[in-house]
Write an enzyme that holds these catalytic residues in place. Sequence first.
Site, PDB file in Angstrom:
ATOM      1  CB  CYS A  14      -0.933   0.014   1.206  1.00  0.00           C
ATOM      2  SG  CYS A  14      -0.070   0.202   2.770  1.00  0.00           S
ATOM      3  CB  CYS A  17       4.615  -0.333   1.439  1.00  0.00           C
ATOM      4  SG  CYS A  17       3.604  -1.541   2.312  1.00  0.00           S
ATOM      5  CG  ASP A 433       2.757   9.769 -40.767  1.00  0.00           C
ATOM      6  OD1 ASP A 433       3.093  10.521 -41.690  1.00  0.00           O
ATOM      7  OD2 ASP A 433       2.918   8.544 -40.789  1.00  0.00           O
TER       8      ASP A 433
END
Length: 593
Positions: A14, A17, A433
């Site tokens: 989480c 951490c 392009d």
Amino acid sequence: MPSRTELTVLGMTCAACVRRIETALKRVDGVADAAVNLATGSATIKHAPSTQAGALRGAIEAAGYQVLEASAPRARLAALERAADLEHRGLVRDLVFAAALTAPLLILAMSHGALPGSGGLRGAWLQFSLATPVVFGAGRRFLVHAWQAARRGSSDMNTLIALGALAAWSYSTVALASATWNRASAHAVAPHAYFEAAAAIVAFVLLGKLLEGRARRRLGDAVRRLHDLVPAHAHLLDAQGTHDVALDDLRAGDRVLVRPGERVPADGVVEHGASAVDEALLTGESLPVEKLPGSTVVGGARNGSGALQVRLTHTGADTAVARIVEAVERAQGSRAPIARFADAASARFVPIVLGLALVTFALGWLVEPTAAGAALALERAVAVLVIACPCALGLATPAAVAVATGRGAELGVLYKGGAALEAAARLDTVFLDKTGTLTAGEPRLVGLHAIDGDEALLLARAAAVELSSEHPIAHAIVTAARERGLEPRASAKFASRPGAGIAATVDGVRVRIGTSTWLAEAGIASGPLDAETERAAALGQSPFFVAYDDRLAGWLAIADPITADARVALRALRAAGVEVALLSGDRDATARA
């Protein structure tokens, strides 16, 4: 000049951490900054050159997490996949075990004694026997992580899950033990218990972890696909002949053979051979590019129908594909500006939730200071603990960045990072392009005119010249000739200039195909046919002139149809208020058409 180190970290669950690891890294002498990404499991550290990598790894491991040793990209991805597979198997095992016990437990609890043997103390002890293995067996991972976090004076998602499950199980166990101790008879009524809540917490969170792990594993699919573009082995050419070697064994200066249909193993220069090479992974162009001796090729590009001998100029991490992979991984690990709010909120999330749970329990008990009131207050406090998940807050933004950059890389769009993605929401103009982006990239012959009226001869001679070329336009002309029963003849003295035209001798006649400039260099004026070719260009066709020796012979027109997806995309862009512009090296009339 500060150094930059990237480490792969395992065991994060989480946002807490992330914060814990970043704090540990920033305490290392010489570290200027540390950024940890939960979605990709990566830690990027900027530090002084004197800072040792061992000190960085030690800080992460001291915080309670595992660090993968530095290795080649393929080996690192393989290690990550092995770790992810191991975690996945563990989650599946625990989830199956938890579900097998929780399902009958929920049935017993919800029956409220309606099922035979489910009432009284006997039914309560049966619920206890089903819930306890779930909480302390399948849920052991949450208890261990929560204890490790508590020992370091911090908290995370595991703290909330562990407290919620333990609170429900502990209250129910104490109440059951008390009722059993004080029972007046063997048929005494058991107190209201919450064993099913404790087990359900563990089972449903395990299911969420399994789904989250599956989503996080998909985040690396784009990087894995980019690595898969490069073959694992190459055909090395040396004095002994040709033999296969591992990609990691190639060095700049080596000569390799690229057979038809194979991918180029690394960046280099063509020494012998001619072919058309698909470089869409780098350029986005779906049309292959003609390669002759002296042309450069990039690793991962797919070779056409001709064999090439290539002298390598860049290998390993120096190749274009490796740099693209590095850019994608760096972008996936970057933080968008909006993530600052998520980081700030998640840093205080768990303590706030714990406080709210305590307040909820206290208020509930004050309103009804009885055993039933305490049970109800506990139930609501547990709900507050479990329903609040800081993982969602800490994972949402980095996961969104990782998914967007990864999916973009698959489609040939590279983002510099989260900030660029966030800025993309404010785009007002898009340049596109033409060939292979708006068009299908499959040109076909759509127009033909011979000054002398012999269109079959014009097409046959043009196909004979184009047969020696690997260009897609050449393929279109050769295919058109064969569809009309005109098998291309033999040609000699083939010459080519990319972007201008080609020439060869057919039946003793020098045949030239190309632009008006290409013919003008041979003293041939295209003026008599300019009006016709302009009309073809106005219809979206690309005309080319044909000349025999020193005289103009006619023209050919090639068209590449617009794709249905392009029309949908353009309508969507315009509906979003985005202005669209076209970039093309084709004639102005063709591009406008």
